[in-house]
Design an enzyme around this catalytic site. Structure first.
Site, short mmCIF file in Angstrom:
data_model
loop_
_atom_site.label_atom_id
_atom_site.label_comp_id
_atom_site.label_asym_id
_atom_site.label_seq_id
_atom_site.Cartn_x
_atom_site.Cartn_y
_atom_site.Cartn_z
N HIS A 17 0.91 -1.26 -0.01
CA HIS A 17 0.15 0.08 -0.03
C HIS A 17 0.64 1.25 -0.07
O HIS A 17 0.71 2.31 -0.84
CB HIS A 17 -0.94 -0.10 1.20
CG HIS A 17 -1.89 -1.12 1.59
ND1 HIS A 17 -1.97 -1.77 2.51
CD2 HIS A 17 -2.87 -1.35 0.55
CE1 HIS A 17 -3.00 -2.62 2.35
NE2 HIS A 17 -3.61 -2.45 1.26
N LYS A 41 -17.90 -6.16 7.32
CA LYS A 41 -16.75 -6.90 7.53
C LYS A 41 -16.36 -6.37 8.98
O LYS A 41 -16.75 -5.59 9.74
CB LYS A 41 -15.60 -6.24 6.56
CG LYS A 41 -15.48 -6.74 5.24
CD LYS A 41 -14.19 -6.53 4.63
CE LYS A 41 -14.26 -6.71 2.96
NZ LYS A 41 -13.08 -6.05 2.57
N ARG A 90 -2.34 -6.05 -8.35
CA ARG A 90 -1.24 -7.17 -8.13
C ARG A 90 -1.17 -8.43 -9.01
O ARG A 90 -0.36 -8.52 -9.70
CB ARG A 90 -1.53 -7.82 -6.68
CG ARG A 90 -0.95 -6.99 -5.55
CD ARG A 90 -1.69 -7.40 -4.30
NE ARG A 90 -2.99 -7.36 -4.39
CZ ARG A 90 -3.86 -7.39 -3.32
NH1 ARG A 90 -3.50 -7.52 -1.96
NH2 ARG A 90 -5.26 -7.21 -3.37
N SER A 128 -2.95 -7.89 3.04
CA SER A 128 -3.06 -7.43 4.38
C SER A 128 -3.57 -8.98 4.99
O SER A 128 -3.33 -9.51 6.15
CB SER A 128 -4.25 -6.62 4.76
OG SER A 128 -3.70 -5.17 4.15
P1 ADP Z 1 -9.59 -4.02 -0.16
O1 ADP Z 1 -10.06 -4.30 0.95
O2 ADP Z 1 -10.63 -2.90 -0.98
O3 ADP Z 1 -9.24 -4.79 -1.48
P2 ADP Z 1 -7.07 -3.26 0.47
O4 ADP Z 1 -6.81 -2.65 1.72
O5 ADP Z 1 -6.78 -4.81 0.39
O6 ADP Z 1 -8.40 -2.87 -0.04
O7 ADP Z 1 -6.24 -2.67 -0.55
C1 ADP Z 1 -6.48 -1.32 -1.31
C2 ADP Z 1 -5.82 -1.40 -2.61
O8 ADP Z 1 -4.68 -1.68 -2.41
C3 ADP Z 1 -6.45 -2.38 -3.66
O9 ADP Z 1 -6.64 -1.69 -5.13
C4 ADP Z 1 -5.59 -3.37 -3.77
O10 ADP Z 1 -5.44 -4.02 -5.03
C5 ADP Z 1 -4.12 -2.67 -3.42
N1 ADP Z 1 -3.19 -3.34 -2.87
C6 ADP Z 1 -3.06 -4.23 -1.75
N2 ADP Z 1 -1.81 -4.76 -1.72
C7 ADP Z 1 -1.04 -4.29 -2.57
C8 ADP Z 1 0.30 -4.53 -3.04
N3 ADP Z 1 0.96 -5.66 -2.46
N4 ADP Z 1 0.67 -4.21 -4.20
C9 ADP Z 1 -0.17 -3.29 -4.88
N5 ADP Z 1 -1.35 -2.80 -4.52
C10 ADP Z 1 -1.89 -3.51 -3.53
#
Ligand code: ADP
Length: 165
Positions: A17, A41, A90, A128
Site C-alpha cells: 500500500h 466486515k 497485483r 493484508s
Molecule cells: P480492499 O479491502 O478494498 O481490497 P485493500 O486494503 O486490500 O483493499 O487494498 C486497497 C488497494 O490496494 C487495492 O486496490 C489493492 O489492490 C491494492 N493493494 C493491496 N496490496 C497491494 C500490493 N501489495 N501491491 C499493490 N497494490 C496493493
C-alpha cells in the site's frame, strides 16, 4: 487542481500500500487515502487505528490526507471533489473484481475515472490478509509492514485490545 482517492480497507497498511500511495501522490496534486469503514466486515483494526497507522506511514508525504469513509465510493469522491480513483493491481486475480468495480463506478459517476497502478515486483505477493495469517501463527512480518505496524499487530494478537501508536 487534480485530486485523487486511493480507497481500501488497509487492515493493516503494508509496504505494498505504501508503495502505491507514494507513487500516486506523485501523479496528483492531492491524494486522499480513503479508509473504508465497512460495517459488513469485521476488521482486525478499528478505523481509528487504521487511520493512525496510515498517518504514520505517510508522514513524509505532504500532499497525502487520510480520511475515513462509509458508503459508496463515488459519493465519497464527489463530496471530496476528487476526479480520479486509484487502485493497485497485483495479479490477474485482482483484475476481474477491479474491472467490475471500475465499470460500475463509471456508470454511476461518468466524471470519475479509475486508474490502476501495477504493483512493484517486490510487493506483488503481499496482502493484508496474508500478513494477518502469518502474524496469527507468530511469524515474523517485518518484511511486509513497517515496524510500528508489526508492533501494533503483536499487541493486538496478545491483548486483543486497542493498540497504542
Ligand atoms: P480492499 O479491502 O478494498 O481490497 P485493500 O486494503 O486490500 O483493499 O487494498 C486497497 C488497494 O490496494 C487495492 O486496490 C489493492 O489492490 C491494492 N493493494 C493491496 N496490496 C497491494 C500490493 N501489495 N501491491 C499493490 N497494490 C496493493
Amino acid at each position: 487542481m487534480l485530486k485523487g482517492i486511493y480507497p481500501g480497507s488497509f487492515d493493516p497498511v503494508t509496504f505494498g500500500h505504501q508503495d502505491i500511495i507514494r507513487r500516486s501522490a506523485g501523479l496528483v496534486d492531492e491524494l486522499i487515502v480513503g479508509v473504508l469503514n465497512n460495517k459488513a466486515k469485521s476488521p482486525l483494526f478499528s478505523v481509528k487505528e487504521r487511520v493512525r497507522m496510515l498517518n504514520e506511514v505517510t508522514k513524509d508525504m505532504p500532499n497525502v490526507r487520510i480520511v475515513p469513509f462509509e458508503g459508496l465510493l463515488v459519493d465519497f469522491a464527489r463530496r471530496s471533489g476528487a476526479s480520479v480513483v486509484i487502485r493497485g493491481l497485483r495479479a490477474i486475480t485482482d483484475f476481474e473484481y477491479e474491472l467490475q468495480m471500475a465499470q460500475t463506478n463509471h456508470k454511476m459517476e461518468p466524471e470519475i475515472e479509475t486508474i490502476f497502478l501495477t504493483t512493484s515486483l517486490d510487493y506483488s505477493y503481499l496482502s493484508s490478509t496474508t500478513v494477518k495469517e502469518v502474524a496469527a501463527f507468530g511469524g515474523d512480518i517485518s518484511q511486509f509492514v513497517p515496524e510500528f505496524v508489526a508492533d501494533c499487530m503483536k499487541e493486538k494478537m496478545n491483548l486483543k485490545g486497542e493498540c497504542k501508536l
